[in-house]
Design a protein around this motif. Structure first.
Motif, PDB file in Angstrom:
ATOM      1  N   GLU A  76     -26.191  18.080   5.626  1.00 32.77           N
ATOM      2  CA  GLU A  76     -25.025  18.074   4.523  1.00 32.77           C
ATOM      3  C   GLU A  76     -23.978  19.173   4.540  1.00 32.77           C
ATOM      4  O   GLU A  76     -22.805  18.813   4.604  1.00 32.77           O
ATOM      5  CB  GLU A  76     -25.699  17.698   2.982  1.00 32.77           C
ATOM      6  N   ALA A  79     -22.189  19.066   7.942  1.00 39.50           N
ATOM      7  CA  ALA A  79     -21.066  17.946   8.189  1.00 39.50           C
ATOM      8  C   ALA A  79     -20.057  17.853   7.398  1.00 39.50           C
ATOM      9  O   ALA A  79     -18.838  17.826   7.777  1.00 39.50           O
ATOM     10  CB  ALA A  79     -21.929  16.722   7.948  1.00 39.50           C
ATOM     11  N   ALA A  80     -20.189  18.595   5.885  1.00 41.88           N
ATOM     12  CA  ALA A  80     -19.024  18.933   5.113  1.00 41.88           C
ATOM     13  C   ALA A  80     -18.076  19.755   5.752  1.00 41.88           C
ATOM     14  O   ALA A  80     -16.949  19.822   5.288  1.00 41.88           O
ATOM     15  CB  ALA A  80     -19.605  19.262   3.727  1.00 41.88           C
ATOM     16  N   THR A  84     -20.374  17.763  12.930  1.00 45.94           N
ATOM     17  CA  THR A  84     -20.940  16.282  12.781  1.00 45.94           C
ATOM     18  C   THR A  84     -21.563  15.858  13.751  1.00 45.94           C
ATOM     19  O   THR A  84     -22.260  14.716  13.208  1.00 45.94           O
ATOM     20  CB  THR A  84     -19.641  15.370  12.568  1.00 45.94           C
ATOM     21  N   ARG A 100     -30.652  10.175   0.675  1.00 48.04           N
ATOM     22  CA  ARG A 100     -29.590  11.119   0.967  1.00 48.04           C
ATOM     23  C   ARG A 100     -29.089  10.971   2.328  1.00 48.04           C
ATOM     24  O   ARG A 100     -28.180  11.123   2.752  1.00 48.04           O
ATOM     25  CB  ARG A 100     -30.429  12.545   0.895  1.00 48.04           C
ATOM     26  N   ASP A 103     -26.396   8.232   2.896  1.00 47.02           N
ATOM     27  CA  ASP A 103     -25.220   8.598   2.196  1.00 47.02           C
ATOM     28  C   ASP A 103     -24.575   9.606   3.405  1.00 47.02           C
ATOM     29  O   ASP A 103     -23.365   9.430   3.607  1.00 47.02           O
ATOM     30  CB  ASP A 103     -25.359   9.542   1.147  1.00 47.02           C
ATOM     31  N   LEU A 104     -25.048  10.201   3.933  1.00 47.36           N
ATOM     32  CA  LEU A 104     -24.695  11.147   5.160  1.00 47.36           C
ATOM     33  C   LEU A 104     -24.097  10.375   6.259  1.00 47.36           C
ATOM     34  O   LEU A 104     -23.056  10.423   6.908  1.00 47.36           O
ATOM     35  CB  LEU A 104     -25.625  12.295   5.341  1.00 47.36           C
ATOM     36  N   MET A 106     -23.524   7.502   6.489  1.00 44.63           N
ATOM     37  CA  MET A 106     -22.292   6.368   6.231  1.00 44.63           C
ATOM     38  C   MET A 106     -21.073   7.239   6.550  1.00 44.63           C
ATOM     39  O   MET A 106     -19.928   6.665   6.788  1.00 44.63           O
ATOM     40  CB  MET A 106     -22.456   5.935   4.885  1.00 44.63           C
ATOM     41  N   LYS A 107     -20.968   8.462   6.037  1.00 43.75           N
ATOM     42  CA  LYS A 107     -19.898   9.238   6.086  1.00 43.75           C
ATOM     43  C   LYS A 107     -19.581   9.877   7.502  1.00 43.75           C
ATOM     44  O   LYS A 107     -18.670   9.948   8.106  1.00 43.75           O
ATOM     45  CB  LYS A 107     -19.820  10.607   5.342  1.00 43.75           C
ATOM     46  N   TYR A 108     -20.851  10.125   8.119  1.00 43.19           N
ATOM     47  CA  TYR A 108     -20.863  10.861   9.576  1.00 43.19           C
ATOM     48  C   TYR A 108     -21.866   9.972  10.372  1.00 43.19           C
ATOM     49  O   TYR A 108     -22.978  10.495  10.659  1.00 43.19           O
ATOM     50  CB  TYR A 108     -21.180  12.320   9.370  1.00 43.19           C
ATOM     51  N   ALA A 132     -26.510   0.083   4.386  1.00 33.75           N
ATOM     52  CA  ALA A 132     -25.607   0.164   5.382  1.00 33.75           C
ATOM     53  C   ALA A 132     -25.775  -0.769   6.604  1.00 33.75           C
ATOM     54  O   ALA A 132     -26.072  -0.563   7.676  1.00 33.75           O
ATOM     55  CB  ALA A 132     -25.439   1.724   6.096  1.00 33.75           C
TER      56      ALA A 132
END
Ligand SMILES: Cc1ncc(COP(=O)(O)O)c(C=O)c1O
Length: 367
Positions: A76, A79-80, A84, A100, A103-104, A106-108, A132
């Motif tokens: 997390e 990646a933030a 990535t 968790r 969520d990660l 889906m973004k990356y 997802a």
């Protein structure tokens, strides 16, 4: 109080502080990248050592291809910060952690994970289906090549799991991981012999999986002590060393000085109770001792031992040695990963001047 700033002398640092010799660190990184430059293998450094996106970026700039992390919480943070292409090298189990992870991912979507059980694979598949459904999670099957930690048995069991993962709708089998952590600190001959045995197991299983018609883009393995041996094997596509960036005393004592000790803990002598003994302000909260005691950097005849959470004792037999109260000296940690996790920041030093301040942003990220 003056807050240490880039351009200041190292003398402004309070102690204990974690200091990095930038020049040695950069040499270590360059050396590792050079070793693999003329091979078709990539270096995917393990960030469980540096725990810093800024240092991860330095590794990528030097030629690394992607990075490893140990935990979802480390991923997390990385990646933030823009790192990535990540492989999480520890199995992800339990609805909280899987939530968790989803969520990660889906973004990356370039975050990849390992599995070593049908249970784990099914749980990930189910969660992807629920949260997802339009995506496929990239998965590597972890194979036990001898460490006897995580990893499914090589051979038919690993092939069975790879086929299972390959058949799940919401997962995509992208490779295998086979990490031989138990060999990293062995003497050279033994390390080479046993690493080759481990890699033969990995190679045979990779071939068996491919014979089933499955594609493995990634075969990842190797730490600082073994990566060069792993790379002798055709099936290996990348290595995942971590400690080489800074090294530590235990690693150096085991494998030698190919990589230099770049990191130390700066401390101060706070008491001189005897002619052959001094007390410093660095104890168990500044220097981990799970791999033995730290070593004083500039004094080979001196021994360090922790004397509780906040104190350390230095002892020596050379009665001419002066070490006045107030003297500052550096200690090389015995185990780098567990020591880095004790500090908020690194101070990067060159020629006695603070050149960089890197937060240990993933400090304490163990979930
Ligand atoms: C799965 C995995 N890969 C790679 C590494 C990096 O190994 P090293 O720090 O010995 O280079 C570790 C370290 O613990 C690890 O657990």
């Amino acid at each position: 109080m003056h807050t240490p700033t880039i351009g200041d002398s190292v003398d402004v640092l309070d102690t204990p502080s974690m200091v990095v010799d930038v020049s040695i660190m950069d040499q270590n990184i360059a050396k590792m990248m050079k070793r693999f430059e003329d091979t078709r293998k990539h270096v995917r450094p393990h960030l469980k050592t540096v725990k810093s996106p800024l240092l991860a970026q330095r590794l990528l700039n030097a030629g690394a291809r992607g990075c490893c992390v140990a935990k979802v919480s480390e991923a997390e943070v990385m990646a933030a910060a823009g790192i990535t292409d990540l492989l999480i090298t520890t199995e992800i189990i339990g609805t909280v952690k899987i939530g968790r992870l989803i969520d990660l991912v889906m973004k990356y979507p370039t975050v990849k994970v390992v599995v070593d059980s049908i249970y784990g694979a099914n749980e990930l598949n189910l969660a992807m289906q629920q949260f997802a459904p339009g995506m496929k999670l990239q998965v590597l099957v972890e194979i036990n090549v001898g460490q006897n930690r995580t990893g499914i048995a090589p051979g038919s069991e690993a092939v069975g799991l790879a086929k299972h993962v390959g058949g799940l709708k919401h997962l995509r089998l992208v490779g295998v991981q086979g990490y031989e952590g138990h060999l990293q600190h062995l003497a050279k001959d033994e390390r080479v012999r046993l690493c080759r045995t481990a890699m033969e197991k990995l190679s045979a299983t990779v071939q068996q999986i491919k014979d089933e018609g499955l594609t493995l883009d990634i075969v990842t393995t190797g730490g600082t002590g073994t990566c060069e041996i792993c790379a002798e094997f055709d099936c290996v596509t990348e290595v995942q060393p971590g400690s080489f960036v800074f090294m530590d005393a235990a690693y150096r004592n085991a494998i030698g000085t190919t990589y230099g000790n770049a990191l130390s803990i700066l401390s101060t002598v706070i008491s001189r109770p005897a002619t052959d003994r001094a007390v410093i302000d660095a104890g168990l909260k500044s220097l981990s001792n799970d791999s033995g005691n730290a070593e004083p950097k500039a004094y080979s005849s001196m021994r360090y031992r922790p004397a509780g959470d906040e104190h350390g004792i230095l002892e020596w037999h050379d009665l001419d040695l002066r070490l006045d109260i107030g003297t500052r000296l550096e200690l090389i940690p015995s185990h780098i990963d567990t020591t880095v996790n004790l500090f908020d920041v690194y101070y990067g030093i060159r020629n006695g001047i603070i050149e960089a301040i890197w937060p240990v942003s993933a400090r304490g990220k163990v979930q």
